[in-house]
Design a protein around this motif. Structure first.
Motif, PDB file in Angstrom:
ATOM      1  N   UNK A   1       0.636  -1.330  -0.024  1.00 54.43           N
ATOM      2  CA  UNK A   1      -0.098  -0.090   0.036  1.00 54.43           C
ATOM      3  C   UNK A   1       1.042   1.110  -0.157  1.00 54.43           C
ATOM      4  N   UNK A   2       0.148   2.443  -0.151  1.00 58.47           N
ATOM      5  CA  UNK A   2       0.790   3.489  -0.162  1.00 58.47           C
ATOM      6  C   UNK A   2       1.611   4.011   1.073  1.00 58.47           C
ATOM      7  N   UNK A   3       1.105   3.614   2.271  1.00 60.84           N
ATOM      8  CA  UNK A   3       1.856   3.868   3.503  1.00 60.84           C
ATOM      9  C   UNK A   3       2.978   2.961   3.675  1.00 60.84           C
ATOM     10  N   UNK A   4       2.745   1.987   3.194  1.00 60.72           N
ATOM     11  CA  UNK A   4       3.995   0.988   3.266  1.00 60.72           C
ATOM     12  C   UNK A   4       5.107   1.567   2.342  1.00 60.72           C
ATOM     13  N   UNK A   5       4.757   1.913   1.275  1.00 56.48           N
ATOM     14  CA  UNK A   5       5.753   2.579   0.265  1.00 56.48           C
ATOM     15  C   UNK A   5       6.486   3.824   0.866  1.00 56.48           C
ATOM     16  N   UNK A   6       5.383   4.694   1.501  1.00 63.59           N
ATOM     17  CA  UNK A   6       6.143   5.682   2.125  1.00 63.59           C
ATOM     18  C   UNK A   6       7.132   5.582   3.185  1.00 63.59           C
ATOM     19  N   UNK A   7       6.664   4.480   4.057  1.00 63.36           N
ATOM     20  CA  UNK A   7       7.618   4.251   5.305  1.00 63.36           C
ATOM     21  C   UNK A   7       8.725   3.303   5.035  1.00 63.36           C
ATOM     22  N   UNK A   8       8.831   2.674   3.553  1.00 66.40           N
ATOM     23  CA  UNK A   8       9.997   1.991   3.176  1.00 66.40           C
ATOM     24  C   UNK A   8      11.057   3.143   2.614  1.00 66.40           C
ATOM     25  N   UNK A   9      10.254   4.225   2.025  1.00 70.99           N
ATOM     26  CA  UNK A   9      11.086   5.482   1.347  1.00 70.99           C
ATOM     27  C   UNK A   9      11.805   6.225   2.626  1.00 70.99           C
ATOM     28  N   UNK A  10      11.176   6.376   3.418  1.00 69.30           N
ATOM     29  CA  UNK A  10      11.810   7.257   4.588  1.00 69.30           C
ATOM     30  C   UNK A  10      12.753   6.465   5.723  1.00 69.30           C
ATOM     31  N   UNK A  11      12.414   5.254   5.510  1.00 65.87           N
ATOM     32  CA  UNK A  11      13.466   4.444   6.415  1.00 65.87           C
ATOM     33  C   UNK A  11      14.675   3.896   5.700  1.00 65.87           C
ATOM     34  N   UNK A  12      14.592   4.149   4.265  1.00 59.53           N
ATOM     35  CA  UNK A  12      15.713   3.568   3.571  1.00 59.53           C
ATOM     36  C   UNK A  12      17.075   4.444   4.001  1.00 59.53           C
ATOM     37  N   UNK A  13      18.152   3.825   4.236  1.00 58.07           N
ATOM     38  CA  UNK A  13      19.192   4.286   4.753  1.00 58.07           C
ATOM     39  C   UNK A  13      19.868   5.273   3.658  1.00 58.07           C
ATOM     40  N   UNK A  14      19.735   4.953   2.365  1.00 55.51           N
ATOM     41  CA  UNK A  14      20.387   6.099   1.726  1.00 55.51           C
ATOM     42  C   UNK A  14      19.671   7.356   1.543  1.00 55.51           C
ATOM     43  N   UNK A  15      18.325   7.026   1.572  1.00 57.97           N
ATOM     44  CA  UNK A  15      17.272   8.374   1.440  1.00 57.97           C
ATOM     45  C   UNK A  15      17.743   9.114   2.538  1.00 57.97           C
ATOM     46  N   UNK A  16      17.710   8.457   3.931  1.00 62.94           N
ATOM     47  CA  UNK A  16      18.195   9.249   5.212  1.00 62.94           C
ATOM     48  C   UNK A  16      19.335  10.023   5.175  1.00 62.94           C
ATOM     49  N   UNK A  17      20.237   9.471   4.474  1.00 63.32           N
ATOM     50  CA  UNK A  17      21.575   9.913   4.349  1.00 63.32           C
ATOM     51  C   UNK A  17      21.779  11.132   3.598  1.00 63.32           C
ATOM     52  N   UNK A  18      20.948  10.850   2.410  1.00 61.71           N
ATOM     53  CA  UNK A  18      20.580  12.262   1.309  1.00 61.71           C
ATOM     54  C   UNK A  18      20.051  13.308   2.269  1.00 61.71           C
ATOM     55  N   UNK A  19      18.668  12.981   3.017  1.00 61.39           N
ATOM     56  CA  UNK A  19      18.454  13.990   3.554  1.00 61.39           C
ATOM     57  C   UNK A  19      19.216  14.692   4.476  1.00 61.39           C
ATOM     58  N   UNK A  20      19.960  14.163   5.309  1.00 58.08           N
ATOM     59  CA  UNK A  20      21.100  14.680   6.226  1.00 58.08           C
ATOM     60  C   UNK A  20      21.867  15.521   5.483  1.00 58.08           C
ATOM     61  N   UNK A  21      22.410  14.957   4.264  1.00 57.45           N
ATOM     62  CA  UNK A  21      23.099  16.135   3.621  1.00 57.45           C
ATOM     63  C   UNK A  21      22.614  17.331   3.148  1.00 57.45           C
TER      64      UNK A  21
END
Length: 90
Positions: free
Chosen positions: A2-22
């Motif tokens: 579902x949409x929420x599962x995809x969103x959770x996967x996106x925001x918990x993906x280590x690469x995405x978190x690192x990009x956000x922190x940069x």
């Protein structure tokens, strides 16, 4: 999935978190909080400032973050050893 599962996967993906922190520099956080305070009622200014401070802390210093991670790992290892000792006597 579902949409929420995809969103959770996106925001918990280590690469995405690192990009956000940069991207999360103090200057950008300050600009965002100033913009929010310009749109929100004056009563919200304190909460917006606190949110900005938390965002800065989350972006944080990588060296300090590494030390905190090492401390947490050591604490968890100590707790784990304590659990093992408790089971040995049984």
């Amino acid at each position: 999935m579902g949409l929420f599962d995809k969103a959770k996967e996106f925001v918990t993906d280590k690469d995405n978190v690192e990009k956000a922190r940069e991207q999360l520099t103090d200057e950008r956080v300050d600009a965002a909080t100033d913009r929010l305070k310009g749109m929100a009622p004056d009563q919200a200014d304190g909460a917006i400032d606190q949110l900005g401070d938390r965002a800065k802390d989350w972006g944080g210093n990588e060296q300090e973050e590494g030390r905190q991670t090492e401390r947490r790992a050591a604490e968890q290892a100590g707790e784990h050893r304590g659990e093992q000792r408790g089971h040995e006597g049984r």
